[in-house]
Design a protein around this motif. Structure first.
Motif, PDB file in Angstrom:
ATOM      1  N   ARG A  44       0.623  -0.833  -0.034  1.00  0.00           N
ATOM      2  CA  ARG A  44       0.325  -0.139   0.178  1.00  0.00           C
ATOM      3  C   ARG A  44       1.003   0.915   0.081  1.00  0.00           C
ATOM      4  O   ARG A  44       1.972   1.631   1.213  1.00  0.00           O
ATOM      5  CB  ARG A  44      -0.826  -0.019   0.792  1.00  0.00           C
ATOM      6  N   ILE A  45       0.691   2.193  -0.996  1.00  0.00           N
ATOM      7  CA  ILE A  45       1.806   3.207  -1.595  1.00  0.00           C
ATOM      8  C   ILE A  45       1.470   4.683  -1.638  1.00  0.00           C
ATOM      9  O   ILE A  45      -0.187   4.572  -2.385  1.00  0.00           O
ATOM     10  CB  ILE A  45       2.597   3.420  -2.535  1.00  0.00           C
ATOM     11  N   ALA A  46       1.378   5.422  -0.754  1.00  0.00           N
ATOM     12  CA  ALA A  46       0.377   6.187  -0.484  1.00  0.00           C
ATOM     13  C   ALA A  46       1.262   7.800  -1.723  1.00  0.00           C
ATOM     14  O   ALA A  46       2.772   7.432  -0.959  1.00  0.00           O
ATOM     15  CB  ALA A  46       0.241   7.237   0.835  1.00  0.00           C
ATOM     16  N   VAL A  47       0.747   8.549  -2.212  1.00  0.00           N
ATOM     17  CA  VAL A  47       1.773   9.710  -3.255  1.00  0.00           C
ATOM     18  C   VAL A  47       1.863  10.845  -2.982  1.00  0.00           C
ATOM     19  O   VAL A  47       0.685  11.542  -2.645  1.00  0.00           O
ATOM     20  CB  VAL A  47       0.909   8.764  -4.541  1.00  0.00           C
ATOM     21  N   ALA A  48       2.356  11.375  -2.213  1.00  0.00           N
ATOM     22  CA  ALA A  48       2.026  12.616  -1.542  1.00  0.00           C
ATOM     23  C   ALA A  48       2.114  13.992  -2.834  1.00  0.00           C
ATOM     24  O   ALA A  48       3.591  13.923  -3.168  1.00  0.00           O
ATOM     25  CB  ALA A  48       2.998  13.220  -0.487  1.00  0.00           C
ATOM     26  N   GLY A  49       1.403  14.715  -3.592  1.00  0.00           N
ATOM     27  CA  GLY A  49       1.151  15.568  -4.382  1.00  0.00           C
ATOM     28  C   GLY A  49       1.653  14.174  -5.582  1.00  0.00           C
ATOM     29  O   GLY A  49       1.161  14.407  -6.862  1.00  0.00           O
TER      30      GLY A  49
ATOM     31  N   ARG B 116      -2.760   5.339   7.371  1.00  0.00           N
ATOM     32  CA  ARG B 116      -4.112   4.382   8.354  1.00  0.00           C
ATOM     33  C   ARG B 116      -3.346   3.234   7.007  1.00  0.00           C
ATOM     34  O   ARG B 116      -4.016   3.207   5.800  1.00  0.00           O
ATOM     35  CB  ARG B 116      -4.572   3.748   8.670  1.00  0.00           C
ATOM     36  N   GLY B 117      -2.556   1.853   7.742  1.00  0.00           N
ATOM     37  CA  GLY B 117      -2.004   0.889   6.533  1.00  0.00           C
ATOM     38  C   GLY B 117      -1.428   1.300   5.755  1.00  0.00           C
ATOM     39  O   GLY B 117      -1.187   0.134   4.716  1.00  0.00           O
TER      40      GLY B 117
ATOM     41  N   GLU C 207       3.626   9.578   9.427  1.00  0.00           N
ATOM     42  CA  GLU C 207       3.959   8.148   8.904  1.00  0.00           C
ATOM     43  C   GLU C 207       4.964   8.079   9.949  1.00  0.00           C
ATOM     44  O   GLU C 207       4.228   6.152  10.728  1.00  0.00           O
ATOM     45  CB  GLU C 207       5.070   8.654   7.810  1.00  0.00           C
ATOM     46  N   ALA C 208       4.957   7.879  11.320  1.00  0.00           N
ATOM     47  CA  ALA C 208       5.645   7.443  12.490  1.00  0.00           C
ATOM     48  C   ALA C 208       4.457   7.362  13.349  1.00  0.00           C
ATOM     49  O   ALA C 208       4.354   5.671  13.626  1.00  0.00           O
ATOM     50  CB  ALA C 208       6.368   8.732  13.278  1.00  0.00           C
ATOM     51  N   ARG C 209       3.474   7.751  13.272  1.00  0.00           N
ATOM     52  CA  ARG C 209       2.032   7.715  14.505  1.00  0.00           C
ATOM     53  C   ARG C 209       1.438   6.524  13.696  1.00  0.00           C
ATOM     54  O   ARG C 209       0.292   5.458  14.431  1.00  0.00           O
ATOM     55  CB  ARG C 209       1.297   9.522  14.120  1.00  0.00           C
ATOM     56  N   ALA C 210       1.604   6.672  11.997  1.00  0.00           N
ATOM     57  CA  ALA C 210       0.584   5.373  11.323  1.00  0.00           C
ATOM     58  C   ALA C 210       1.357   3.943  11.400  1.00  0.00           C
ATOM     59  O   ALA C 210       1.089   3.142  10.904  1.00  0.00           O
ATOM     60  CB  ALA C 210      -0.080   6.240  10.158  1.00  0.00           C
TER      61      ALA C 210
END
Length: 246
Positions: free
Chosen positions: A2-7, A49-50, A83-86
């Motif tokens: 699961r990859i998040a892309v900022a921007g 999350r995840g 990110e650290a919290r998640a």
């Protein structure tokens, strides 16, 4: 993964999203249009999350080094803390070849961003890339009028699509700190590329080129934006890219 892309709604971000999806990953797009604000941090933790990896290709169109520094530092700290919290395990950052050698305000802001990311709580990989082929179009159309003024700059331009592919490949691996730089197959003068765009597709303008004043200008004109170590080299030439543009 699961990859998040900022921007992820920007033109580079869209390429990264497409490459990640094509590789079979689940993708989370981080953008204000999706209700997630990297400046205020609103919605970030929920979105992450995840998520296994975040790829940061956020950008700010400004010539002000002060504004760029504030933007990139805020974005990076907000992302890394969320990110650290998640429980995100890997942060991948897109940067620019030469930020450590060309003493220009925007480049200094990107260099500072690298340092903030590498010192953050989430292990980080930084990919420095050469100017994209599209940079020539931006240089031609940035200002109206019949003349385009382009600083003298030696570059090894690379296809943005190939950079997106490399970002996803790095995201799939372990955090690497400073990754090998990515550039294109040819060393070219930026003003020549702008002229080629103007002749091929317009707008048709006079293209004037001169070195920027000071150390930054000298560095740009003499190779400060060229890769200095072995790394990934794209295969699409500027001429090939230009033939596919409208």
């Amino acid at each position: 993964m699961r990859i998040a892309v900022a921007g992820g709604t920007g033109w580079v971000g869209k390429l990264v999203v497409a490459e990640a999806e094509q590789a079979g990953h689940q993708v989370v797009v981080i953008a204000r249009s999706r209700g997630i604000d990297v400046i205020s941090g609103a919605g970030l933790e929920e979105a992450l999350r995840g998520v296994d990896v975040v790829i940061d290709v956020t950008n700010l169109a400004t010539l002000s080094g002060t504004k760029a520094t504030a933007f990139f530092e805020t974005v990076t700290r907000n992302l890394q803390e969320a990110e650290a919290r998640a429980g995100v395990k890997h942060h991948v950052l897109l940067s620019i070849i030469g930020v450590d050698r060309v003493e220009w305000g925007y480049y200094r802001a990107k260099l500072n961003q690298e340092k903030v990311a590498l010192a953050g709580p989430v292990p980080t990989t930084v990919l420095r890339a050469a100017q994209f082929h599209e940079f020539a179009v931006q240089s031609l159309t940035r200002m109206g009028g019949p003349v385009a003024v382009v600083p003298k700059m030696l570059s090894q331009p690379v296809a943005a699509r190939e950079v997106a592919t490399e970002l996803v490949r790095l995201a799939e691996g372990a955090p690497a700190g400073m990754a090998p730089e990515i550039a294109g197959p040819e060393t070219l003068e930026m003003s020549d590329l702008v002229r080629k765009v103007s002749r091929a597709h317009g707008p048709h303008k006079w293209v004037l080129s001169f070195p920027l004043p000071g150390k930054a200008g000298r560095a740009m004109a003499t190779g400060g934006n060229l890769p200095t170590t072995p790394g990934v080299r794209g295969t699409e030439t500027f001429a090939q890219w230009l033939t596919h543009q409208r």
